[in-house]
Scaffold this motif. Structure first.
Motif, PDB file in Angstrom:
ATOM      1  N   VAL A  17       0.838  -1.202   0.000  1.00  0.00           N
ATOM      2  CA  VAL A  17       0.000   0.000   0.000  1.00  0.00           C
ATOM      3  C   VAL A  17       0.872   1.251   0.000  1.00  0.00           C
ATOM      4  CG1 VAL A  17      -1.636   1.339   1.394  1.00  0.00           C
ATOM      5  CG2 VAL A  17      -2.022  -1.101   1.020  1.00  0.00           C
ATOM      6  N   VAL A  18       1.910   1.265   0.822  1.00  0.00           N
ATOM      7  CA  VAL A  18       2.817   2.413   0.874  1.00  0.00           C
ATOM      8  C   VAL A  18       3.494   2.608  -0.485  1.00  0.00           C
ATOM      9  CG1 VAL A  18       4.968   3.286   1.885  1.00  0.00           C
ATOM     10  CG2 VAL A  18       3.171   2.353   3.360  1.00  0.00           C
ATOM     11  N   ALA A  19       3.963   1.541  -1.115  1.00  0.00           N
ATOM     12  CA  ALA A  19       4.598   1.637  -2.429  1.00  0.00           C
ATOM     13  C   ALA A  19       3.618   2.175  -3.468  1.00  0.00           C
ATOM     14  CB  ALA A  19       5.127   0.270  -2.853  1.00  0.00           C
ATOM     15  N   ALA A  20       2.374   1.708  -3.433  1.00  0.00           N
ATOM     16  CA  ALA A  20       1.355   2.186  -4.372  1.00  0.00           C
ATOM     17  C   ALA A  20       1.089   3.676  -4.161  1.00  0.00           C
ATOM     18  CB  ALA A  20       0.075   1.377  -4.233  1.00  0.00           C
ATOM     19  N   ILE A  22       3.197   5.906  -2.957  1.00  0.00           N
ATOM     20  CA  ILE A  22       4.366   6.649  -3.439  1.00  0.00           C
ATOM     21  C   ILE A  22       4.309   6.781  -4.958  1.00  0.00           C
ATOM     22  CG2 ILE A  22       6.878   6.527  -3.730  1.00  0.00           C
ATOM     23  CD1 ILE A  22       6.960   5.330  -0.865  1.00  0.00           C
ATOM     24  N   ILE A  23       3.981   5.700  -5.642  1.00  0.00           N
ATOM     25  CA  ILE A  23       3.877   5.733  -7.106  1.00  0.00           C
ATOM     26  C   ILE A  23       2.770   6.691  -7.533  1.00  0.00           C
ATOM     27  CG2 ILE A  23       3.244   4.343  -9.135  1.00  0.00           C
ATOM     28  CD1 ILE A  23       4.750   2.011  -7.749  1.00  0.00           C
ATOM     29  N   LEU A  24       1.632   6.661  -6.861  1.00  0.00           N
ATOM     30  CA  LEU A  24       0.528   7.564  -7.170  1.00  0.00           C
ATOM     31  C   LEU A  24       0.933   9.019  -6.946  1.00  0.00           C
ATOM     32  CD1 LEU A  24      -2.455   7.959  -7.955  1.00  0.00           C
ATOM     33  CD2 LEU A  24      -3.008   7.741  -5.524  1.00  0.00           C
ATOM     34  N   ALA A  25       1.655   9.296  -5.866  1.00  0.00           N
ATOM     35  CA  ALA A  25       2.092  10.667  -5.572  1.00  0.00           C
ATOM     36  C   ALA A  25       3.044  11.175  -6.649  1.00  0.00           C
ATOM     37  CB  ALA A  25       2.765  10.721  -4.198  1.00  0.00           C
ATOM     38  N   ILE A  26       3.963  10.334  -7.108  1.00  0.00           N
ATOM     39  CA  ILE A  26       4.888  10.721  -8.173  1.00  0.00           C
ATOM     40  C   ILE A  26       4.125  11.006  -9.455  1.00  0.00           C
ATOM     41  CG2 ILE A  26       6.752   9.881  -9.667  1.00  0.00           C
ATOM     42  CD1 ILE A  26       7.830   8.399  -7.153  1.00  0.00           C
ATOM     43  N   PHE A  27       3.166  10.145  -9.796  1.00  0.00           N
ATOM     44  CA  PHE A  27       2.357  10.342 -10.998  1.00  0.00           C
ATOM     45  C   PHE A  27       1.581  11.655 -10.930  1.00  0.00           C
ATOM     46  CE2 PHE A  27      -1.780   9.896 -13.095  1.00  0.00           C
ATOM     47  CZ  PHE A  27      -1.359   9.724 -14.399  1.00  0.00           C
ATOM     48  N   LEU A  28       0.943  11.918  -9.799  1.00  0.00           N
ATOM     49  CA  LEU A  28       0.168  13.145  -9.649  1.00  0.00           C
ATOM     50  C   LEU A  28       1.059  14.385  -9.678  1.00  0.00           C
ATOM     51  CD1 LEU A  28      -2.443  12.033  -6.968  1.00  0.00           C
ATOM     52  CD2 LEU A  28      -2.813  12.383  -9.427  1.00  0.00           C
ATOM     53  N   ARG A  29       2.243  14.303  -9.112  1.00  0.00           N
ATOM     54  CA  ARG A  29       3.186  15.429  -9.153  1.00  0.00           C
ATOM     55  C   ARG A  29       3.580  15.731 -10.587  1.00  0.00           C
ATOM     56  NH1 ARG A  29       9.157  15.928  -9.061  1.00  0.00           N
ATOM     57  NH2 ARG A  29       8.916  13.842  -9.855  1.00  0.00           N
ATOM     58  N   ASN A  30       3.887  14.676 -11.374  1.00  0.00           N
ATOM     59  CA  ASN A  30       4.256  14.868 -12.776  1.00  0.00           C
ATOM     60  C   ASN A  30       3.109  15.476 -13.568  1.00  0.00           C
ATOM     61  OD1 ASN A  30       6.825  13.906 -12.388  1.00  0.00           O
ATOM     62  ND2 ASN A  30       6.368  11.848 -13.106  1.00  0.00           N
ATOM     63  N   GLN A  31       1.894  15.003 -13.342  1.00  0.00           N
ATOM     64  CA  GLN A  31       0.734  15.552 -14.036  1.00  0.00           C
ATOM     65  C   GLN A  31       0.525  17.021 -13.669  1.00  0.00           C
ATOM     66  OE1 GLN A  31      -0.844  14.199 -16.508  1.00  0.00           O
ATOM     67  NE2 GLN A  31       0.342  12.339 -16.309  1.00  0.00           N
TER      68      GLN A  31
END
Length: 176
Positions: A17-20, A22-31
């Motif tokens: 869950v934590v890894a997911a 982190i990946i979601l946060a990186i994706f949203l930051r890039n967007q």
């Protein structure tokens, strides 16, 4: 086969869950970065006079030699056709979705000016770009410009270090 205890399964699930997240946060930051970036007019760019969003039938490809280093292929409904200095990617309808240089030849604007260094690129297109790692193993970065009105993206790939750190190695011009 030994069953894991309930506690270790909880730790594994929590880590996933934590890894997911982190990946979601990186994706949203890039967007968010892309959304805030001002649009750059990329309609003046072409590779060998070829631009995305045109039909392949409108382009005279007879003046170009096919590449002997790469084999053409079809992957995920896209056709990849390799020429000596560039790659052409088309969809099933024949629309060009991507043009990519394979050498330092062919990077030009419609106005005829060559874009061979990052200074040339910045002079022609401005400073509204995002720097991203393109290939960490090869030490490559890219400056990515977005034309939001025309749905175009231009990635100028360059070496982070070396003899010519500001030389454009290749350009990827594509619909997004």
């Amino acid at each position: 086969m030994k069953l894991k205890s309930g506690r270790s399964i909880k730790y594994i699930l929590m880590a996933l869950v934590v890894a997911a997240l982190i990946i979601l946060a990186i994706f949203l930051r890039n967007q968010s970065m892309i959304k805030q970036l001002p649009s750059t007019d990329l309609t003046s760019l072409s590779i060998e006079g070829i631009v995305p969003d045109r039909n392949i039938d409108e382009v005279d490809l007879t003046r170009f030699s096919k590449s002997s280093q790469f084999e053409d292929r079809v992957k995920k409904k896209l056709s990849y056709t390799y020429y000596e200095d560039f790659l052409l990617v088309t969809d099933r309808s024949g629309k060009i979705v991507q043009v990519q240089t394979l050498t330092d030849k062919g990077i030009a604007s419609v106005l005829g000016g060559r874009l061979s260094t990052l200074t040339d690129v910045e002079h022609e297109l401005g400073t509204h770009y995002i720097v991203k790692s393109y290939n960490r193993e090869q030490g490559l970065n890219s400056r990515t410009y977005y034309d939001k009105q025309h749905g175009l993206r231009a990635r100028f790939v360059y070496a982070k270090t070396g003899e010519s750190p500001h030389k454009v190695i290749w350009l990827i011009l594509e619909k997004y």
